[in-house]
Design a protein around this motif. Structure first.
Motif, PDB file in Angstrom:
ATOM      1  N   LYS A   1       0.838  -1.197   0.000  1.00  0.00           N
ATOM      2  CA  LYS A   1       0.000   0.000   0.000  1.00  0.00           C
ATOM      3  C   LYS A   1       0.875   1.250   0.000  1.00  0.00           C
ATOM      4  O   LYS A   1       1.912   1.291   0.645  1.00  0.00           O
ATOM      5  CB  LYS A   1      -0.917   0.003   1.215  1.00  0.00           C
ATOM      6  N   LEU A   2       0.432   2.263  -0.728  1.00  0.00           N
ATOM      7  CA  LEU A   2       1.150   3.534  -0.753  1.00  0.00           C
ATOM      8  C   LEU A   2       1.001   4.215   0.604  1.00  0.00           C
ATOM      9  O   LEU A   2      -0.099   4.368   1.130  1.00  0.00           O
ATOM     10  CB  LEU A   2       0.603   4.443  -1.853  1.00  0.00           C
ATOM     11  N   SER A   3       2.131   4.564   1.177  1.00  0.00           N
ATOM     12  CA  SER A   3       2.156   5.261   2.463  1.00  0.00           C
ATOM     13  C   SER A   3       3.470   6.039   2.546  1.00  0.00           C
ATOM     14  O   SER A   3       4.314   5.945   1.656  1.00  0.00           O
ATOM     15  CB  SER A   3       2.080   4.252   3.621  1.00  0.00           C
ATOM     16  N   VAL A   4       3.632   6.770   3.623  1.00  0.00           N
ATOM     17  CA  VAL A   4       4.882   7.500   3.838  1.00  0.00           C
ATOM     18  C   VAL A   4       6.063   6.524   3.868  1.00  0.00           C
ATOM     19  O   VAL A   4       7.137   6.816   3.360  1.00  0.00           O
ATOM     20  CB  VAL A   4       4.816   8.324   5.148  1.00  0.00           C
ATOM     21  N   GLU A   5       5.830   5.337   4.426  1.00  0.00           N
ATOM     22  CA  GLU A   5       6.904   4.344   4.535  1.00  0.00           C
ATOM     23  C   GLU A   5       7.247   3.688   3.193  1.00  0.00           C
ATOM     24  O   GLU A   5       8.353   3.189   3.017  1.00  0.00           O
ATOM     25  CB  GLU A   5       6.535   3.245   5.549  1.00  0.00           C
ATOM     26  N   THR A   6       6.300   3.647   2.255  1.00  0.00           N
ATOM     27  CA  THR A   6       6.549   2.953   0.982  1.00  0.00           C
ATOM     28  C   THR A   6       6.673   3.890  -0.218  1.00  0.00           C
ATOM     29  O   THR A   6       6.895   3.418  -1.329  1.00  0.00           O
ATOM     30  CB  THR A   6       5.422   1.939   0.688  1.00  0.00           C
ATOM     31  N   ASP A   7       6.546   5.193  -0.013  1.00  0.00           N
ATOM     32  CA  ASP A   7       6.536   6.096  -1.168  1.00  0.00           C
ATOM     33  C   ASP A   7       7.857   6.093  -1.933  1.00  0.00           C
ATOM     34  O   ASP A   7       7.874   6.267  -3.142  1.00  0.00           O
ATOM     35  CB  ASP A   7       6.099   7.505  -0.794  1.00  0.00           C
ATOM     36  N   GLU A   8       8.971   5.835  -1.261  1.00  0.00           N
ATOM     37  CA  GLU A   8      10.262   5.776  -1.961  1.00  0.00           C
ATOM     38  C   GLU A   8      10.294   4.574  -2.910  1.00  0.00           C
ATOM     39  O   GLU A   8      10.795   4.672  -4.034  1.00  0.00           O
ATOM     40  CB  GLU A   8      11.413   5.684  -0.950  1.00  0.00           C
ATOM     41  N   LEU A   9       9.747   3.460  -2.479  1.00  0.00           N
ATOM     42  CA  LEU A   9       9.662   2.274  -3.328  1.00  0.00           C
ATOM     43  C   LEU A   9       8.787   2.558  -4.560  1.00  0.00           C
ATOM     44  O   LEU A   9       9.143   2.181  -5.685  1.00  0.00           O
ATOM     45  CB  LEU A   9       9.094   1.104  -2.522  1.00  0.00           C
ATOM     46  N   PHE A  10       7.653   3.244  -4.344  1.00  0.00           N
ATOM     47  CA  PHE A  10       6.790   3.630  -5.462  1.00  0.00           C
ATOM     48  C   PHE A  10       7.556   4.527  -6.441  1.00  0.00           C
ATOM     49  O   PHE A  10       7.465   4.355  -7.654  1.00  0.00           O
ATOM     50  CB  PHE A  10       5.546   4.363  -4.954  1.00  0.00           C
ATOM     51  N   ALA A  11       8.300   5.480  -5.902  1.00  0.00           N
ATOM     52  CA  ALA A  11       9.051   6.408  -6.753  1.00  0.00           C
ATOM     53  C   ALA A  11      10.115   5.678  -7.565  1.00  0.00           C
ATOM     54  O   ALA A  11      10.270   5.930  -8.773  1.00  0.00           O
ATOM     55  CB  ALA A  11       9.680   7.503  -5.900  1.00  0.00           C
ATOM     56  N   TYR A  12      10.860   4.765  -6.935  1.00  0.00           N
ATOM     57  CA  TYR A  12      11.898   4.013  -7.649  1.00  0.00           C
ATOM     58  C   TYR A  12      11.300   3.127  -8.738  1.00  0.00           C
ATOM     59  O   TYR A  12      11.842   3.021  -9.838  1.00  0.00           O
ATOM     60  CB  TYR A  12      12.726   3.158  -6.685  1.00  0.00           C
ATOM     61  N   TYR A  13      10.179   2.483  -8.437  1.00  0.00           N
ATOM     62  CA  TYR A  13       9.568   1.586  -9.420  1.00  0.00           C
ATOM     63  C   TYR A  13       9.029   2.376 -10.616  1.00  0.00           C
ATOM     64  O   TYR A  13       9.198   1.973 -11.767  1.00  0.00           O
ATOM     65  CB  TYR A  13       8.459   0.753  -8.783  1.00  0.00           C
ATOM     66  N   THR A  14       8.403   3.507 -10.348  1.00  0.00           N
ATOM     67  CA  THR A  14       7.907   4.360 -11.431  1.00  0.00           C
ATOM     68  C   THR A  14       9.074   4.836 -12.295  1.00  0.00           C
ATOM     69  O   THR A  14       8.990   4.838 -13.526  1.00  0.00           O
ATOM     70  CB  THR A  14       7.117   5.557 -10.857  1.00  0.00           C
ATOM     71  N   ALA A  15      10.181   5.207 -11.651  1.00  0.00           N
ATOM     72  CA  ALA A  15      11.378   5.639 -12.392  1.00  0.00           C
ATOM     73  C   ALA A  15      11.949   4.490 -13.219  1.00  0.00           C
ATOM     74  O   ALA A  15      12.400   4.701 -14.355  1.00  0.00           O
ATOM     75  CB  ALA A  15      12.430   6.178 -11.425  1.00  0.00           C
ATOM     76  N   PHE A  16      11.941   3.272 -12.671  1.00  0.00           N
ATOM     77  CA  PHE A  16      12.411   2.094 -13.416  1.00  0.00           C
ATOM     78  C   PHE A  16      11.627   1.943 -14.718  1.00  0.00           C
ATOM     79  O   PHE A  16      12.203   1.781 -15.795  1.00  0.00           O
ATOM     80  CB  PHE A  16      12.266   0.837 -12.545  1.00  0.00           C
ATOM     81  N   LEU A  17      10.290   2.007 -14.630  1.00  0.00           N
ATOM     82  CA  LEU A  17       9.468   1.868 -15.830  1.00  0.00           C
ATOM     83  C   LEU A  17       9.719   2.997 -16.819  1.00  0.00           C
ATOM     84  O   LEU A  17       9.883   2.756 -18.023  1.00  0.00           O
ATOM     85  CB  LEU A  17       7.981   1.841 -15.452  1.00  0.00           C
ATOM     86  N   PHE A  18       9.771   4.216 -16.315  1.00  0.00           N
ATOM     87  CA  PHE A  18      10.002   5.368 -17.185  1.00  0.00           C
ATOM     88  C   PHE A  18      11.342   5.255 -17.912  1.00  0.00           C
ATOM     89  O   PHE A  18      11.424   5.440 -19.123  1.00  0.00           O
ATOM     90  CB  PHE A  18       9.933   6.669 -16.375  1.00  0.00           C
ATOM     91  N   LYS A  19      12.399   4.922 -17.176  1.00  0.00           N
ATOM     92  CA  LYS A  19      13.729   4.795 -17.792  1.00  0.00           C
ATOM     93  C   LYS A  19      13.762   3.658 -18.810  1.00  0.00           C
ATOM     94  O   LYS A  19      14.411   3.768 -19.857  1.00  0.00           O
ATOM     95  CB  LYS A  19      14.783   4.561 -16.721  1.00  0.00           C
ATOM     96  N   ALA A  20      13.073   2.559 -18.519  1.00  0.00           N
ATOM     97  CA  ALA A  20      13.028   1.445 -19.469  1.00  0.00           C
ATOM     98  C   ALA A  20      12.346   1.873 -20.776  1.00  0.00           C
ATOM     99  O   ALA A  20      12.818   1.549 -21.859  1.00  0.00           O
ATOM    100  CB  ALA A  20      12.302   0.248 -18.851  1.00  0.00           C
ATOM    101  N   ILE A  21      11.258   2.619 -20.634  1.00  0.00           N
ATOM    102  CA  ILE A  21      10.539   3.087 -21.823  1.00  0.00           C
ATOM    103  C   ILE A  21      11.372   4.114 -22.587  1.00  0.00           C
ATOM    104  O   ILE A  21      11.569   3.995 -23.802  1.00  0.00           O
ATOM    105  CB  ILE A  21       9.163   3.675 -21.448  1.00  0.00           C
ATOM    106  N   LYS A  22      11.875   5.117 -21.909  1.00  0.00           N
ATOM    107  CA  LYS A  22      12.654   6.164 -22.588  1.00  0.00           C
ATOM    108  C   LYS A  22      13.947   5.606 -23.177  1.00  0.00           C
ATOM    109  O   LYS A  22      14.332   5.953 -24.282  1.00  0.00           O
ATOM    110  CB  LYS A  22      12.958   7.325 -21.652  1.00  0.00           C
ATOM    111  N   GLY A  23      14.623   4.724 -22.446  1.00  0.00           N
ATOM    112  CA  GLY A  23      15.865   4.130 -22.942  1.00  0.00           C
ATOM    113  C   GLY A  23      15.629   3.186 -24.109  1.00  0.00           C
ATOM    114  O   GLY A  23      16.404   3.148 -25.054  1.00  0.00           O
TER     115      GLY A  23
END
Length: 124
Positions: free
Chosen positions: A99-121
């Motif tokens: 679940k998205l929370s203050v404790e997990t928001d960094e994980l959400f951010a990293y995963y979103t960045a992973f997908l974005f970088k994979a698509i852009k790259g």
């Protein structure tokens, strides 16, 4: 400049296949002008479906050979790609019970960045 590791991205013509090795999720990214073109591209990989009539992009989960595949399609604008990557991240994390929370928001951010970088790259 450091080169990103792209072993998880394969190009199939205009279609990108992205494999997430952490949660074992398959993504297909389609850079298209509109939803009709996205539907035609999906037919090329053996998936027939009717997409919502949004011309700026979308995220949908489909079945192929009994396996879930996550499809992201956009016109290629950075803002649209990020938007759809957020939907994909939320879907995968909800399915995994994260679940998205203050404790997990960094994980959400990293995963979103992973997908974005994979698509852009992979789109270069």
């Amino acid at each position: 400049m450091k080169k990103e590791n792209t072993y998880f991205v394969k190009r199939w013509g205009e279609i990108l296949h992205i494999f997430d090795p952490v949660f074992c999720v398959n993504y297909w990214y389609l850079k298209v002008k509109d939803f009709k073109k996205a539907e035609r591209q999906l037919k090329r990989i053996g998936v027939t479906c009717e997409l919502k009539r949004h011309n700026d992009g979308g995220f949908i989960v489909l079945k192929k050979f009994g396996q879930e595949i996550c499809v992201i399609w956009t016109r290629g604008l950075t803002s649209d790609i990020i938007h759809e990557c957020c939907h994909a991240t939320n879907y995968v994390f909800e399915k995994k019970g994260i679940k998205l929370s203050v404790e997990t928001d960094e994980l959400f951010a990293y995963y979103t960045a992973f997908l974005f970088k994979a698509i852009k790259g992979g789109s270069k």
